[in-house]
Design an enzyme around this catalytic site. Structure first.
Site, PDB file in Angstrom:
ATOM      1  N   LYS A  52       2.988   4.524  -1.248  1.00  0.00           N
ATOM      2  CA  LYS A  52       2.887   5.459  -2.368  1.00  0.00           C
ATOM      3  C   LYS A  52       4.059   6.429  -2.251  1.00  0.00           C
ATOM      4  O   LYS A  52       3.918   7.523  -1.707  1.00  0.00           O
ATOM      5  CB  LYS A  52       1.566   6.233  -2.346  1.00  0.00           C
ATOM      6  CG  LYS A  52       0.330   5.367  -2.456  1.00  0.00           C
ATOM      7  CD  LYS A  52      -0.605   5.665  -1.315  1.00  0.00           C
ATOM      8  CE  LYS A  52      -1.825   4.753  -1.400  1.00  0.00           C
ATOM      9  NZ  LYS A  52      -2.402   4.504  -0.066  1.00  0.00           N
ATOM     10  N   ASP A  73      16.970   9.891  -7.742  1.00  0.00           N
ATOM     11  CA  ASP A  73      18.433   9.981  -7.610  1.00  0.00           C
ATOM     12  C   ASP A  73      18.927   9.736  -6.188  1.00  0.00           C
ATOM     13  O   ASP A  73      19.960  10.267  -5.782  1.00  0.00           O
ATOM     14  CB  ASP A  73      18.932  11.353  -8.097  1.00  0.00           C
ATOM     15  CG  ASP A  73      18.824  11.504  -9.604  1.00  0.00           C
ATOM     16  OD1 ASP A  73      18.747  10.475 -10.297  1.00  0.00           O
ATOM     17  OD2 ASP A  73      18.814  12.651 -10.082  1.00  0.00           O
ATOM     18  N   HIS A 106       0.794  -1.225   0.000  1.00  0.00           N
ATOM     19  CA  HIS A 106       0.000   0.000   0.000  1.00  0.00           C
ATOM     20  C   HIS A 106       0.831   1.282   0.000  1.00  0.00           C
ATOM     21  O   HIS A 106       0.281   2.388   0.100  1.00  0.00           O
ATOM     22  CB  HIS A 106      -0.935  -0.005   1.217  1.00  0.00           C
ATOM     23  CG  HIS A 106      -2.203   0.737   1.009  1.00  0.00           C
ATOM     24  ND1 HIS A 106      -2.580   1.820   1.768  1.00  0.00           N
ATOM     25  CD2 HIS A 106      -3.209   0.545   0.104  1.00  0.00           C
ATOM     26  CE1 HIS A 106      -3.747   2.273   1.357  1.00  0.00           C
ATOM     27  NE2 HIS A 106      -4.156   1.509   0.345  1.00  0.00           N
TER      28      HIS A 106
END
Length: 209
Positions: free
Chosen positions: A150, A155, A148
């Site tokens: 996000k 870099d 779940h």
């Protein structure tokens, strides 16, 4: 008159030096940005074209959508700043515009890795298959709990995280938030989590019996 001219020249030099110092300070400041959604439908063709061919005059887009500054365009700009790597850990990914952004980075030589949820990667509209077909490394969970997260790491120095699923529905309709930050301590914590999940979801470690 000579003295006055020298004073004016010295003042101009001082102003220029201050302006350059301020510009350098602004460039050196770590990124701190908060994006709020929903973001109105918008065109990002100019952003993608500039990223694909820097310096090339932008061709006018024929779509009717506006191309102004939006939360989506700012998110795309942050992603396009990647030069070496982009690590993505996303529950759901169905936004075509963000998928095109990720594909462009991959074609540009940026190492892209993506972790996602097994149930949502196969839903109608998911961009995961398209990204895999483009040659981007994708791994997913193999157990009942949702993957779940996000977040994205650019870099290994810039963290992008928040409530936003990378779906058109979330971007255009939902109340969502995204935090973009350059902070070594936070980036390291999320990078460590990504590496742990990336290894856990290595297909070589799957057990089918």
């Amino acid at each position: 008159a000579g003295s006055a001219g020298g004073t004016v020249l010295a003042a101009a030099v001082a102003v220029t030096a201050v302006a350059l110092a301020v510009a350098a300070w602004r460039r050196a400041r770590p990124v701190r940005e908060v994006l709020f959604f929903p973001s109105p439908p918008s065109c990002i063709e100019a952003l993608l074209a500039e990223a694909a061919e820097p310096g090339t005059p932008a061709r006018p887009c024929t779509c009717p959508l506006p191309s102004g500054d939006t939360a989506l365009s700012r998110l795309v700009r942050r992603l396009l700043s990647a030069r070496r790597s982009l690590d993505l850990c996303l529950f759901s990914f169905s936004c075509p515009q963000l998928a095109r952004t990720v594909q462009l980075l991959h074609r540009r030589g940026v190492r892209v890795r993506l972790v996602t949820d097994s149930l949502y990667m196969g839903l109608h509209g998911s961009q995961i298959g398209r990204l895999r077909h483009a040659g981007i490394q994708v791994r997913h969970d193999q157990h009942s709990g949702y993957m779940h997260h996000k977040f994205a790491i650019v870099d290994r120095k810039m963290l992008i995280t928040g409530s936003l699923n990378w779906t058109t529905q979330a971007i255009q309709s939902n109340r969502e938030n995204v935090l973009v930050v350059e902070d070594a301590e936070y980036v390291k914590a999320f990078q460590d989590e990504f590496e742990r999940i990336w290894e856990e979801y290595n297909p070589a470690n799957y057990s089918f019996f």
